[in-house]
Design a protein around this motif. Structure first.
Motif, PDB file in Angstrom:
ATOM      1  N   LEU A 284      23.375  53.112   6.223  1.00  0.00           N
ATOM      2  CA  LEU A 284      24.297  54.335   5.802  1.00  0.00           C
ATOM      3  C   LEU A 284      25.190  53.853   4.848  1.00  0.00           C
ATOM      4  N   ASP A 285      25.772  53.203   5.264  1.00  0.00           N
ATOM      5  CA  ASP A 285      27.102  52.758   3.737  1.00  0.00           C
ATOM      6  C   ASP A 285      26.143  52.356   2.450  1.00  0.00           C
ATOM      7  N   ALA A 286      24.867  52.074   2.335  1.00  0.00           N
ATOM      8  CA  ALA A 286      24.597  51.961   0.928  1.00  0.00           C
ATOM      9  C   ALA A 286      24.237  53.093   0.784  1.00  0.00           C
ATOM     10  N   TRP A 287      23.613  54.339   1.779  1.00  0.00           N
ATOM     11  CA  TRP A 287      23.921  55.415   1.172  1.00  0.00           C
ATOM     12  C   TRP A 287      24.389  55.568   0.779  1.00  0.00           C
ATOM     13  N   LEU A 288      25.809  55.864   1.167  1.00  0.00           N
ATOM     14  CA  LEU A 288      26.521  56.623   0.599  1.00  0.00           C
ATOM     15  C   LEU A 288      27.414  56.315  -0.230  1.00  0.00           C
ATOM     16  N   VAL A 289      27.412  54.986  -0.963  1.00  0.00           N
ATOM     17  CA  VAL A 289      27.658  54.280  -2.036  1.00  0.00           C
ATOM     18  C   VAL A 289      26.880  55.008  -3.239  1.00  0.00           C
ATOM     19  N   GLU A 290      25.915  55.254  -2.973  1.00  0.00           N
ATOM     20  CA  GLU A 290      25.156  55.725  -4.182  1.00  0.00           C
ATOM     21  C   GLU A 290      25.653  56.936  -4.831  1.00  0.00           C
ATOM     22  N   PHE A 291      26.232  57.413  -3.854  1.00  0.00           N
ATOM     23  CA  PHE A 291      26.646  58.939  -4.495  1.00  0.00           C
ATOM     24  C   PHE A 291      28.007  58.697  -4.997  1.00  0.00           C
ATOM     25  N   GLU A 302      34.690  50.919  10.850  1.00  0.00           N
ATOM     26  CA  GLU A 302      33.660  49.687   9.986  1.00  0.00           C
ATOM     27  C   GLU A 302      33.051  49.670   8.698  1.00  0.00           C
ATOM     28  N   LEU A 303      32.921  51.380   9.177  1.00  0.00           N
ATOM     29  CA  LEU A 303      31.840  52.330   7.999  1.00  0.00           C
ATOM     30  C   LEU A 303      32.594  52.331   7.194  1.00  0.00           C
ATOM     31  N   ARG A 304      33.611  52.410   6.660  1.00  0.00           N
ATOM     32  CA  ARG A 304      34.770  52.976   5.785  1.00  0.00           C
ATOM     33  C   ARG A 304      34.354  51.456   4.887  1.00  0.00           C
ATOM     34  N   ALA A 305      35.216  50.050   5.818  1.00  0.00           N
ATOM     35  CA  ALA A 305      35.004  49.164   5.370  1.00  0.00           C
ATOM     36  C   ALA A 305      33.648  48.354   4.696  1.00  0.00           C
ATOM     37  N   ASP A 306      32.488  49.197   5.263  1.00  0.00           N
ATOM     38  CA  ASP A 306      31.533  48.885   4.669  1.00  0.00           C
ATOM     39  C   ASP A 306      31.387  48.728   3.309  1.00  0.00           C
ATOM     40  N   VAL A 307      31.623  50.077   3.249  1.00  0.00           N
ATOM     41  CA  VAL A 307      31.306  51.253   1.836  1.00  0.00           C
ATOM     42  C   VAL A 307      32.422  50.283   0.617  1.00  0.00           C
TER      43      VAL A 307
END
Length: 317
Positions: A284-291, A302-307
């Motif tokens: 999901l982190d890789a997908w969110l970066v695309e936006f 943890e998701l926020r940190a990964d993004v």
């Protein structure tokens, strides 16, 4: 290398199927060019034994016969290797036609077309057109990645490979040693599932992140290959389709429609932003970066940190 082996196996199969009497190793070596080029008797014997085992594994029934002089010969009787008549109804033929159309923009298009022609010659119903239209949809799977064909051959031949792979949050690619299992197309992207030797674990690789050439390596697999269903579940999990929790994000109004389609809930925040609860799975982190700037991750931390880490890697180039 894979093509040369396939040609050698085909020549051996034709020799064994075309003879009326058992052929000795010596006669087979004199009849097949690849065997003539073997450097020594030991090299030829190893090559021949491997090829014979491979043909038997593919289903060819090879008999071993010893003559009165004690010389061993080999043959494959046609009656033992003849397939039963092929019968297909209209629905089965339509399914095959659609499967062939899937590969119309890939290197497999010629092979798929040839296979359907052979089925027609073998008794495909004359009133069925496997190439005809079966609805408004025209399915196809475009293959743009240069890594697709060598990986497809490696999966087929069970041959380990080496390639350079750039993770989404890494600035530079790293070398991966992989035993490839299967290729899967998921949400328009191709993935390779296999055994990562360096990490001694199952891994999934997105083909678009493979850089440079895929190099084949000699040797056998060290890990057991799972069944197809397990591989598909693995790809789905790594592609973010299998989720067991949720994430909370802010999304700019009028943007991110794929995220909105997956949202469990949507709440207007005002000021041009909405708050979405979306399923949280691997990738999901890789997908969110695309936006890009249209998305802000609120939780989990943890998701926020990964993004943020991925965005920093992109900024660094």
């Amino acid at each position: 290398m894979a093509i040369a082996k396939a040609e050698r196996l085909m020549n051996l199969a034709l020799c064994l199927l075309g003879t009326r009497r058992p052929l000795s190793k010596r006669e087979l070596r004199e009849s097949i060019e690849a065997y003539l080029e073997a450097g020594s008797d030991d090299s030829f014997n190893r090559m021949f034994e491997r090829d014979k085992d491979d043909l038997r594994e593919l289903g060819l029934v090879i008999e071993t016969v010893e003559n009165l002089d004690g010389e061993v010969g080999y043959l494959a009787r046609r009656d033992s290797n003849r397939l039963p008549p092929i019968t297909l109804d209209a629905e089965e033929a339509a399914a095959l036609g659609l499967a062939a159309k899937v590969w119309q923009q890939a290197r497999l298009a010629g092979a798929a077309s040839g296979a359907l022609q052979k089925l027609r010659a073998a008794g495909l119903p004359e009133d069925v057109d496997p190439y005809g239209s079966h609805g408004a949809l025209e399915p196809h799977i475009p293959v743009h990645e240069a890594a697709f064909e060598p990986l497809m051959l490696a999966c087929r031949d069970r041959r380990p490979v080496v390639f350079d792979y750039r993770k989404a949050n890494a600035a530079q690619p790293g070398t991966r040693h992989v035993e490839p299992w299967a290729l899967e197309c998921w949400r328009g992207h191709w993935y390779l599932a296999g055994w990562d030797r360096d990490r001694a674990a199952e891994r999934v690789f997105r083909l678009s992140r493979i850089t440079g050439k895929v190099r084949a390596r000699a040797g056998r697999y060290t890990a057991e290959v799972p069944d197809v269903v397990t591989v598909r579940e693995t790809v789905a999990g790594w592609a973010g389709e299998i989720t067991d929790r949720s994430a909370l994000i802010r999304l700019r109004s009028g943007a991110g429609y794929p995220l909105r389609a997956k949202a469990v809930s949507v709440r207007e925040l005002g000021g041009g932003w909405d708050e979405l609860e979306i399923p949280y799975g691997h990738g999901l982190d890789a997908w969110l970066v695309e936006f890009g700037p249209d998305v802000v991750v609120l939780e989990p931390a943890e998701l926020r940190a990964d993004v943020i880490e991925r965005l920093r890697s992109v900024a660094k180039g």
